[in-house]
Scaffold this active site. Sequence first.
Site, PDB file in Angstrom:
ATOM      1  CB  SER A  43      63.051  31.292  29.723  1.00  0.00           C
ATOM      2  OG  SER A  43      63.980  30.497  30.455  1.00  0.00           O
ATOM      3  CE1 TYR A  90      63.469  27.860  25.649  1.00  0.00           C
ATOM      4  CE2 TYR A  90      64.909  28.485  27.470  1.00  0.00           C
ATOM      5  CZ  TYR A  90      63.651  28.152  27.002  1.00  0.00           C
ATOM      6  OH  TYR A  90      62.587  28.114  27.855  1.00  0.00           O
TER       7      TYR A  90
END
Length: 730
Positions: A598, A611
């Site tokens: 990401s 995350y």
Amino acid sequence: MTFNPDELRYVNYLWDDLVADQLDPVERLRYRSNLLGADQRITNTGGGNTSSKIRMTEPLSGTEVDVLWVKGSGGDLRTATRANFASLSMDKFLSLENIYNNADVKGVKTEIEDAMVDIYRHTTFGLNPAASSIDTPLHGLIPFRHVDHMHPISVIAIAASKDQERLTQEVFEEEVGWVPWQRPGFDLGLVMKEKLNQDPDLKGLVMGQHGLINWADEDKACYELTLTLVEKAARYVEQRDKGEQTFGGQKYKSLDEETRTEILVRLLPTLRGKVSQINKFIGTVHLTESVLEFVNSMDAQRLAEIGTSCPDHFLRTKIKPLYVDWDPQKESVETLLEKLEANLVKYRSDYASYYESCKRPNSPAMRDPNPTVILIPGLGLIAWGKNKSESRVTSEFYSLAIEVMRASEAISEYQGLPRQEAFDIEYWLLEEAKLKRMPPEKEMARNVVVVIGAGSGIGKAVAHRVAKEGAHVVCADLSEQTAQETAQELINIYGLGIGVAGTGISSCGPAIGLGVDITERESIHAMFEKVILAYGGVDNIIITAGIFVPPDKQGHIPDEKWALTYAINVTGPYLVADEAKKIWQAQGLQTSLVITTSANAAVAKQGSFAYDTSKAAANHLVRELAIELSPLVRVNGLAPATVVEGSSMFPRDRVISSLTKYNIAFDENESTESLREKLAVFYAQRTLTKSPITLADQAEMAYLLSSSKFSKTTGQIISVDGGLHEAFLR
Ligand SMILES: [Zn+2]
């Protein structure tokens, strides 16, 4: 004589007047063909052809003419549609005999005979683009209105026996004649026509080493005659069945299913690697009782050496299979692998000497010398093809050859085609021309691509993208149901293909859907076992599965959610890579792994603690794995940002949490998609390219990183984020 439909024991009578009488004559031919092709005892996939001579109005002159509608080149009787039939004006077609006869040199395998195939096109009736096959003259030169040419097991058993002419006479008496083996073409058509001239009462011919052809003036009568002749031969064979003494009796015993599966899972990737050194192959495992009876038998080695019977067969099965003499009860898997290696070396050198001794001055170059059919006692038959459909066909063909050998050895002695004749089919220039006309293979053809997370979002888009490039796609997801839905979407687009074979999951099509929990090693292991049994090995893996757990209103993440985030985003890809490593190393083939990380991995911010740090760890996992798995596997990371469109990573609560964080106005009653769109537009404005980032953008990069286009890139993270300067990697 014909049988009463109720008396047929070895074929199914499927003709229904209520259906047939609704159809026009061409559709009746299609109908008859589908019925005949649906029964493997009557003909094999892609084998045989049918025809009808039909009165039709010539569009320019308005006169009534006879048109030969005949199953064209390619396709399959079982699935044939009207488009698979060529149409030729009979008067023009019959005039070709003069052209043929006027050639200086004529006869089987002459230049004029091959040239005739192109000339058929000049006789086309009604602008039909379907190409005529080499079997066209077998239909056109027979002066009956309907002709069936089939490859029935029971009749080939006669045709592949040492005393085939005598057997034909004994089984069919005066009804059916016999012609010796001759490569199909115009000359064989003339031979048959001459046979019929001498004996106008003949209803058909057994074609030596090949099959059956028969005719009638009514289509239904032709269908019934075909069934009757096949039935008659099958009854003759059945009465002479050797029972327990079939194939000389059993030499080895089969393994129980669990042991067999365990050995196959260990064996297949290694075997795939060994046969795929020139071209990658996709495998099919076929282990019916009948196949096991053959591979376990005393005579298996001798019969395997003789090779397969029908000329259709060995374009795919090669002239002979590789039989490995291994005792499943007494010998170890290590011994099996050693024997396989030694046998493969011998097989390839046998193939090269077959090529050298049979080649002609203008023969095409030698093709891949690896076997496409491998027979192992206790385990069964493993077939290899350029794709799943082809490997199923190969498997089907050899399992039919086993039935032919069983029958032939029961009534006489099985014999193969002479090597030179086999070679002249395998390396036929017409066949070579057909291969050259085929479009180049797609980028991901011959590859098994496992997409983990394929049930939704980026993973689903990736599954579609790689399937478009010819990949076999294993759609895996935590939700087995959504994985299977994606797989079914792919099958609906690309079709199951032809070929009726494969045991259990190995009978699958170009895509399968499997459930997997990547936080559990056992679950990953079980998934790969299924992939191996389905396709024979594993190539590229693309992991899009991931999780984002939104924090509570105070920005806090509970410990177990933190642990879950790491389990899915970091440990999961590691476990997948670690399990795949064993398979990849056994295969020894170059491949790739793509892990989705990401843009958040590089940008520190509030509210996505677990995350962001897990994705940073995933970025470094990419680099570590690139070193760990080199030189076989390239490992790269795909770093998307904020793909909101249809993403399970953006459930409603995460979207609302983000909208709140960025002070974007919204109404609690709005639909999730509408909320997602608000967020996507907001995110797009923060990028350098100012355009929303789509699933297709991510899928394209996942595909490219897996493909040969990025063959020199490994250990890298490629961002597909629209341009986020704060996420630039340094
Ligand atoms: Zn044929």
